[in-house]
Write a protein that holds these residues in place. Structure first.
Motif, PDB file in Angstrom:
ATOM      1  N   ASP A 196       5.929  10.413   0.281  1.00 50.32           N
ATOM      2  CA  ASP A 196       5.308   9.088   0.134  1.00 50.32           C
ATOM      3  C   ASP A 196       6.092   8.022   0.880  1.00 50.32           C
ATOM      4  N   PHE A 197       5.376   6.964   1.263  1.00 45.98           N
ATOM      5  CA  PHE A 197       6.020   5.750   1.744  1.00 45.98           C
ATOM      6  C   PHE A 197       5.140   4.562   1.387  1.00 45.98           C
ATOM      7  N   VAL A 216       7.290  -0.913   6.647  1.00 44.39           N
ATOM      8  CA  VAL A 216       7.621   0.056   5.598  1.00 44.39           C
ATOM      9  C   VAL A 216       8.740  -0.530   4.737  1.00 44.39           C
ATOM     10  N   VAL A 217       8.512  -0.584   3.427  1.00 46.90           N
ATOM     11  CA  VAL A 217       9.516  -1.143   2.524  1.00 46.90           C
ATOM     12  C   VAL A 217      10.170  -0.083   1.648  1.00 46.90           C
ATOM     13  N   SER A 218       9.602   1.105   1.598  1.00 46.33           N
ATOM     14  CA  SER A 218      10.262   2.228   0.935  1.00 46.33           C
ATOM     15  C   SER A 218       9.690   3.522   1.499  1.00 46.33           C
ATOM     16  N   THR A 261       8.070  -1.051  11.457  1.00 42.46           N
ATOM     17  CA  THR A 261       6.965  -2.005  11.366  1.00 42.46           C
ATOM     18  C   THR A 261       5.626  -1.319  11.595  1.00 42.46           C
ATOM     19  N   LEU A 262       4.594  -1.946  11.057  1.00 42.57           N
ATOM     20  CA  LEU A 262       3.234  -1.420  11.054  1.00 42.57           C
ATOM     21  C   LEU A 262       2.367  -2.263  11.990  1.00 42.57           C
ATOM     22  N   VAL A 300       0.850  -1.191   0.000  1.00 42.23           N
ATOM     23  CA  VAL A 300       0.000   0.000   0.000  1.00 42.23           C
ATOM     24  C   VAL A 300       0.881   1.235   0.000  1.00 42.23           C
ATOM     25  N   LYS A 301       0.611   2.148  -0.922  1.00 41.01           N
ATOM     26  CA  LYS A 301       1.348   3.406  -0.995  1.00 41.01           C
ATOM     27  C   LYS A 301       0.570   4.507  -0.287  1.00 41.01           C
TER      28      LYS A 301
END
Length: 203
Positions: free
Chosen positions: A46-47, A164-166, A123-124, A38-39
């Motif tokens: 942005d992330f 979070v991956v980016s 982490t989310l 999900v962006k």
């Protein structure tokens, strides 16, 4: 120093090829589908987060449904603590609380038992009240390792369901903003609203 060439017989070659094929087959079988991503487009940049339905299926389904329903569009990060976490997804820019569906069952222990992530940087996790089964739409992103939030035999902890991956630099910008009182809250509210412009399923 002399070196002796190693001759490869046809039988050895066939054996090696068979072993290589067996290894590649096992790797294919071990592969898992790509995690949904999900962006988040925010007023600070942005992330992208990825979520793990194989670790916390009910939580991920709940989160993605809010994404698809555009629930997060126009909400704010209403609680920002620079050495702890950033929290959002529940209020619009005028601090009106958004309507939610029924709470989702807590999956913290189950997700951890399946090898899911802990409450570490990036982490989310789902925000909730003192009731473990009270999480609805609000989430938080850990900006440091918060071991005390992890599920244990003594405490349910918080369900971590992604990371979070980016765009972690955007998260770091958010965590560093000045905060104070705002809306119904006495502290930890960004002095300038940090708006989630959109949250979109991209993968």
């Amino acid at each position: 120093m002399n070196s002796t060439p190693i001759s490869l017989t046809r039988r050895n070659a066939v054996t090696l090829l068979a072993a290589a094929f067996s290894l590649s087959s096992s790797l294919v079988q071990a592969a898992t589908p790509s995690a949904p991503q999900v962006k988040f487009s925010t007023s600070e940049g942005d992330f992208v987060v990825e979520v793990y339905p194989d670790k916390a299926p009910k939580t991920v389904e709940n989160f993605l449904r809010y994404v698809k329903d555009k629930h997060y569009d126009g909400t704010i990060f209403h609680r920002v603590i620079g050495n702890f976490m950033i929290q959002g997804g529940g209020y619009d820019a005028s601090y009106a609380e958004k309507k939610t569906r029924a709470p989702v069952a807590h999956e913290g222990r189950e997700a951890l038992a399946k090898g899911g992530p802990k409450n570490t940087v990036g982490t989310l996790a789902m925000a909730r009240t003192n009731d473990p089964d009270s999480a609805t739409a609000q989430f938080f992103i850990n900006v440091k390792d918060n071991d005390f939030l992890n599920p244990s035999a003594q405490a349910p902890g918080y369900t971590v369901f992604g990371k979070v991956v980016s765009g972690l630099e955007t998260v770091n910008k958010i965590k560093d903003v000045p905060t104070g009182a705002g809306g119904p809250f006495s502290s930890d509210v960004p002095k300038t609203p940090l708006v989630i412009k959109s949250a979109t399923l991209v993968k």
